[in-house]
Design a protein around this motif. Structure first.
Motif, short mmCIF file in Angstrom:
data_model
loop_
_atom_site.label_atom_id
_atom_site.label_comp_id
_atom_site.label_asym_id
_atom_site.label_seq_id
_atom_site.Cartn_x
_atom_site.Cartn_y
_atom_site.Cartn_z
N THR A 1 -100.27 58.41 -44.25
CA THR A 1 -99.86 59.80 -44.43
C THR A 1 -98.43 59.90 -43.93
O THR A 1 -98.18 59.67 -42.74
CB THR A 1 -100.78 60.76 -43.66
N TYR B 1 -109.72 63.03 -50.98
CA TYR B 1 -110.14 62.40 -49.72
C TYR B 1 -110.83 63.43 -48.85
O TYR B 1 -110.25 64.48 -48.54
CB TYR B 1 -108.91 61.83 -49.00
N ILE C 1 -106.34 66.04 -49.46
CA ILE C 1 -107.34 66.00 -48.41
C ILE C 1 -108.16 67.29 -48.40
O ILE C 1 -107.61 68.39 -48.46
CB ILE C 1 -106.67 65.82 -47.03
N ASP D 1 -110.43 69.29 -45.93
CA ASP D 1 -110.63 69.27 -44.49
C ASP D 1 -111.79 70.16 -44.04
O ASP D 1 -112.49 69.81 -43.10
CB ASP D 1 -109.35 69.72 -43.79
N GLU E 1 -112.20 64.45 -45.32
CA GLU E 1 -112.11 64.18 -43.89
C GLU E 1 -113.46 64.54 -43.26
O GLU E 1 -113.75 65.70 -43.00
CB GLU E 1 -110.98 65.01 -43.27
N ASP F 1 -104.01 68.53 -46.24
CA ASP F 1 -105.27 69.24 -46.50
C ASP F 1 -104.99 70.67 -46.93
O ASP F 1 -103.85 71.14 -46.94
CB ASP F 1 -106.18 69.19 -45.27
N GLU G 1 -102.66 59.59 -48.34
CA GLU G 1 -103.53 60.74 -48.10
C GLU G 1 -102.59 61.81 -47.58
O GLU G 1 -102.10 61.73 -46.46
CB GLU G 1 -104.64 60.36 -47.12
#
Length: 279
Positions: A236, A62, A40, A42, A64, A258, A255
């Motif tokens: 998650t 991914y 992640i 972030d 966010e 982060d 996921e």
């Protein structure tokens, strides 16, 4: 004097993605049963973070993009870095709105994740934004990150390629989404389903307790519906051990964490090791 021919977007994609474009790559691996792990991003949308995630062995990145702000240039740079590194990109759209989705797609994001997915109508609207006519209403804008900054020679072929690339990820995190899970998962065009255990645990009355039976039980119900429709389920997990249990039930992607959590844990461990040895 020989003039080099600029490579087509099709040949560039074949070079970067021997297994197919990034969207097709993650979907093919999920279909083959390979568990996919996503790192992640972030706050620090920087190429260096993407490169480090690649070195760490993540399968996709991914972003966010619901709860944090990125500068447009840093987000674009990080997405391009992911594509050049061979990592598929999934990003959460801030809202179900055409321009927001279009900007992410043109950056080169292949998977769009819709927070608070609650109805079939929302899924159908998102699918419309992801696909070109006649399947949807996506506006054509080649030559950006979506084609690795190469102008397609054949628009018809490129549009068909893009329709295969774009990946629709529904995001269940409310009681209403849980209630309507059958109609959501059965909607044509759903490629992946993610349960956000943070907000879902709040909705189920146990904030932050991802493994409570009142949280994990409904999540298992959602997983069962996904399996019945052949839609990959992800979440998650509270730990690697919990993730293993979810995989045993049929989960296929995560996921994970982060950069804030990863840096804090590694830094804390480093300091602890030093303190233990040097006092």
């Amino acid at each position: 004097m020989t003039v080099s021919k600029v490579p087509s977007s099709e040949s560039r994609l074949r070079f970067l993605y021997p297994e197919g474009g990034p969207g097709r790559q993650i979907k093919a691996r999920l279909k083959a049963g390979d568990v996919q792990l996503g790192g992640i991003v972030d706050e620090h949308a920087r190429p260096v973070l993407v490169k480090l995630y690649h070195q760490a062995g993540f399968d996709f990145v991914y972003f966010e993009y619901e709860h944090v702000m990125y500068s447009p240039t840093s987000l674009a740079d990080a997405v391009v870095s992911a594509r050049d590194t061979g990592l598929p990109v999934i990003a959460k759209t801030p809202q179900l709105e055409r321009a927001e989705v279009a900007k992410l797609l043109e950056l080169g994001v292949s998977g769009i994740q819709l927070p608070r997915t609650e109805t079939r109508e929302q899924v159908e609207e998102l699918r419309s934004y992801l696909k070109f006519p006649p399947a949807g209403t996506r506006a054509v804008a080649p030559g950006y990150g979506n084609s690795d900054y190469v102008q397609p020679e054949n628009w018809v072929a490129w549009m068909a390629e893009q329709d295969k690339e774009t990946t629709l990820v529904v995001h269940i995190e409310t009681r209403l989404g849980y209630k309507n899970i059958e109609e959501i998962v059965s909607t044509p065009g759903v490629d992946m389903l993610y349960v956000g255990p943070g907000d879902f645990s709040i909705e189920m009355g146990h904030p932050g307790d991802y493994d409570h039976p009142d949280v994990a039980g409904p999540m298992a119900d959602i997983l069962a519906v996904c399996k019945s429709h052949g839609v990959p389920f992800g979440t998650t997990a509270s730990s690697a051990e919990a993730a293993a249990e979810w995989v045993g039930r049929g989960a296929s992607f995560f996921e994970t964490d982060d950069e804030r959590g990863l840096i804090l844990r590694a830094a804390s461990q480093l300091v602890s090791d030093y303190r233990r040895l040097i006092g």
